[in-house]
Design an enzyme around this catalytic site. Structure first.
Site, PDB file in Angstrom:
ATOM      1  N   CYS A 174      -2.398   7.258   4.222  1.00  0.00           N
ATOM      2  CA  CYS A 174      -3.951   7.297   4.670  1.00  0.00           C
ATOM      3  C   CYS A 174      -4.579   6.366   3.769  1.00  0.00           C
ATOM      4  O   CYS A 174      -6.002   6.179   4.225  1.00  0.00           O
ATOM      5  CB  CYS A 174      -4.557   8.748   4.336  1.00  0.00           C
ATOM      6  SG  CYS A 174      -3.628   9.916   5.397  1.00  0.00           S
ATOM      7  N   TYR A 215      -5.618  -5.229  -8.846  1.00  0.00           N
ATOM      8  CA  TYR A 215      -4.563  -4.859 -10.030  1.00  0.00           C
ATOM      9  C   TYR A 215      -4.469  -5.796 -11.094  1.00  0.00           C
ATOM     10  O   TYR A 215      -4.620  -5.375 -12.002  1.00  0.00           O
ATOM     11  CB  TYR A 215      -3.154  -4.903  -9.223  1.00  0.00           C
ATOM     12  CG  TYR A 215      -2.931  -4.123  -7.949  1.00  0.00           C
ATOM     13  CD1 TYR A 215      -2.134  -2.878  -8.111  1.00  0.00           C
ATOM     14  CD2 TYR A 215      -3.557  -4.349  -6.859  1.00  0.00           C
ATOM     15  CE1 TYR A 215      -1.847  -2.034  -6.899  1.00  0.00           C
ATOM     16  CE2 TYR A 215      -3.312  -3.459  -5.509  1.00  0.00           C
ATOM     17  CZ  TYR A 215      -2.314  -2.249  -5.727  1.00  0.00           C
ATOM     18  OH  TYR A 215      -2.114  -1.543  -4.862  1.00  0.00           O
ATOM     19  N   ASP A 249      -8.415  -2.876   4.051  1.00  0.00           N
ATOM     20  CA  ASP A 249      -6.994  -3.350   4.402  1.00  0.00           C
ATOM     21  C   ASP A 249      -6.962  -4.742   4.275  1.00  0.00           C
ATOM     22  O   ASP A 249      -6.025  -5.304   3.554  1.00  0.00           O
ATOM     23  CB  ASP A 249      -6.195  -2.916   5.401  1.00  0.00           C
ATOM     24  CG  ASP A 249      -5.828  -1.320   5.277  1.00  0.00           C
ATOM     25  OD1 ASP A 249      -5.804  -0.768   4.361  1.00  0.00           O
ATOM     26  OD2 ASP A 249      -5.629  -0.847   6.710  1.00  0.00           O
ATOM     27  N   GLY A 283       5.022   1.981  -3.644  1.00  0.00           N
ATOM     28  CA  GLY A 283       4.907   3.275  -3.880  1.00  0.00           C
ATOM     29  C   GLY A 283       3.268   3.703  -3.352  1.00  0.00           C
ATOM     30  O   GLY A 283       2.456   2.884  -3.134  1.00  0.00           O
TER      31      GLY A 283
END
Length: 611
Positions: free
Chosen positions: A133, A377, A369, A263
């Site tokens: 999601c 990060y 996206d 992940g």
């Protein structure tokens, strides 16, 4: 007032407290169908409507206490879906609550769900469903306020022909007369909609710790249980650094290979890629990362996707703190060096003046996206690493990290909230001296500046030096017809991570002659390696040199590993390599159904195939 440019819902008037899902899984129709009941609370006076985010959802009914409500599915926005406008029977005032029941079904265009045929699974006998999601795909699975600024609890009854698992604690299951089972779940800790997650398949569980089970297909269960045996140590280390773990369970689901990420930190049930099953526990850093998300992202959440670095930069910082405690400082700093390379690649890919290379980009009118990269990060990590050193080291910064979680747990915040608390904590705890240091930080360059960070942090390069030296030797030998100074022993003392970094260093120099790549492969046996990180870097080195011998292996790897970290750069590089464009497009089009919809959309753009 929450602000989210990627949500169509009326965030300024109402908030969702709880969602209850009652859904049936149909592998035949590839749909989820049933209802979602939303407890909505007014946060303003005289509210006459509720606007929810949806995307490719079929709405069947909208009721309150059995009474039908007038509702409209607005014209679709290309990136943000269709607003569902629900007219309330009577206006509500601030603090009033209303329970809205929506009957609906997902459609085949649902971007959150990936439906796998039995042939796409490890066991080859049963179909499989999993959801993803983040960032704004929950709206294609459930009508909701699909914004991280809204934190809610949820419960679910999932009727399915195979075992269902969710990002929540299981509360029971009931066998039905038709052979299906209703699986029940409850998530009591408030979280954003993007963390609602479901998987259904032929799943087996194996306990790997006092609060952890690993779930996967039976064929992979032994390997997965062995690989992730240190999970409890990761959790305990996070608790020592931050606050007690708040989510009850920490389970892992090892997905089929088409899962697009390393992940996904779904609470109570982290989703992980099977590419981590290296057989030597060398790639479980991803688990440290996802566990760190239990605090950074899941408990303290970005207000909207423009502040995504507050989720990811903090998580990478905590992940490396955990690694440092478990494996030593050199190992953590080595991880930072690897991350720095990924950041350089992202900046090069976008271009150093591209707005998506800013730590706090503007996403008005943008699909989050498209802004996804290693920037939030690694640039985020680099800011926190710099601040720790600048303010006096871990003794000053680690108490602040814990206080950050205590202050913001259960809330969604933006960069200004973060910065204001950093200043107030430093002043209250350490005095004006630290405030003076904070005033010397070039905040504008760090937060709004594009390209690389304004400060070039220096990391302990002990473990990296040997990798660089070997790469340099290969570089210097490029004009020798038959180099003799290399042997298989070159890599004997290397960890698999050092081999990865060696290949990264080789990818940074000019492409080596094909004779040298032949020699490197014969000495180091790189082509048959199954460790995904090594395999990926070796193939990227070869693609840079237009080494056509590797093209079949690239096509095979990129079509059987849907993790975007690997398949996107491989197909993109193959597309740009000599005589590779046709194979890249052919490989993608042939295997398009293997990729998750998010990955497929992005690869299509990379290869010039997007509509």
């Amino acid at each position: 007032m929450p602000y989210d440019p990627t949500s169509l819902s009326n965030l300024d008037e109402v908030k969702t407290n709880h969602i209850h899902l009652d859904l049936a899984v149909s592998f035949e129709k590839k749909t989820l169908s049933g209802s979602a009941e939303l407890e909505i609370e007014a946060i303003a006076d005289n509210v006459t409507k509720v606007v929810l985010d949806t995307s490719f959802i079929a709405i069947h009914s909208v009721t309150v206490a059995g009474e039908a409500l007038k509702h409209t599915l607005e014209k679709r926005h290309e990136k943000y879906g269709s607003a569902l406008t629900i007219e309330l029977a009577q206006a509500v005032s601030k603090g009033d609550k209303v329970n809205i029941l929506i009957g609906y079904a997902t459609t085949e265009e649902c971007t959150a769900c990936q439906w796998l045929e039995p042939s796409q699974t490890v066991g080859k006998k049963h179909p499989y469903l999993f959801t993803q999601c983040q960032a704004i795909h929950a709206r294609s699975m459930v009508p909701c306020q699909d914004s991280p600024s809204v934190k809610l609890t949820y419960s679910a009854n999932i009727n399915a022909p195979l075992r269902a698992v969710m990002s929540a604690v299981p509360t029971g299951e009931e066998k039905q007369a038709n052979g299906t089972t209703t699986f029940k779940f409850h998530q009591k800790t408030r979280m954003p909609s993007y963390l609602i997650a479901l998987a259904v398949g032929n799943l087996e569980g194996r306990e790997i710790g006092p609060r952890s089970t690993v779930w996967t297909e039976p064929e992979v269960i032994e390997a997965a249980a062995w690989e992730f045996v240190d999970t409890e140590t990761f959790i305990r280390t996070g608790e020592e650094l931050l606050t007690p773990y708040d989510w009850g369970r920490y389970d892992l689901l090892v997905l089929p290979a088409s899962f697009p990420y390393g992940g996904m930190e779904n609470p109570c049930l982290t989703f992980v890629t099977p590419s981590l099953l290296a057989g030597d526990r060398s790639l479980v850093d991803v688990v440290a990362h996802e566990i760190a998300h239990s605090w950074m992202g899941n408990l303290v959440t970005t207000e909207n996707w423009e502040h995504f670095w507050l989720n990811e930069g903090f998580t990478v910082f905590v992940e490396r703190k955990i690694l440092g405690r478990m494996q030593g400082l050199q190992r953590a700093e080595f991880s930072a060096i690897i991350g720095h390379k990924a950041m350089v690649e992202s900046v090069e890919l976008y271009g150093e003046s591209h707005p998506f290379t800013a730590l706090r980009p503007c996403l008005r009118g943008e699909d989050p996206d498209d802004a996804f990269s290693s920037i939030p990060y690694e640039k985020g990590f680099n800011l926190l690493y710099y601040l720790e050193k600048h303010l006096g080291g871990a003794a000053v910064f680690e108490p602040y990290l814990k206080a950050h979680v205590q202050e913001f747990a259960g809330r969604s915040i933006n960069t200004d909230d973060w910065k204001a608390f950093l200043y107030s904590f430093m002043e209250k705890t350490f005095g004006q001296e630290k405030v003076d240091l904070l005033n010397k930080v070039d905040w504008e360059a760090w937060l709004a500046g594009t390209g690389m960070p304004p400060v070039d942090n220096k990391f302990d390069d002990t473990l990296a030096r040997a990798c660089s030296c070997l790469s340099k030797k290969w570089d210097q030998s490029r004009h020798e017809a038959h180099p003799t100074e290399f042997t298989p022993k070159d890599l004997e003392e290397f960890s698999s991570t050092q081999t990865t970094v060696f290949l990264e260093r080789v990818s940074e120099i000019d492409a080596l002659p094909h004779t040298h790549l032949d020699l490197m492969d014969s000495l180091y046996k790189l082509t048959p390696v199954q460790n995904a990180e090594i395999r990926f870097r070796w193939q990227m080195v070869c693609l840079k040199a237009d080494y056509e011998k590797i093209y079949p292996q690239v096509a095979e790897f990129a079509s059987t590993m849907g993790r975007m970290k690997f398949c996107r750069p491989l197909l993109r590089s193959l597309y740009h390599a000599k005589n590779g464009a046709e194979l890249a497009r052919e490989t993608f089009l042939k295997h398009k159904s293997f990729y998750h919809p998010i990955a497929a959309g992005m690869i299509a753009k990379d290869l010039g195939l997007a509509k």
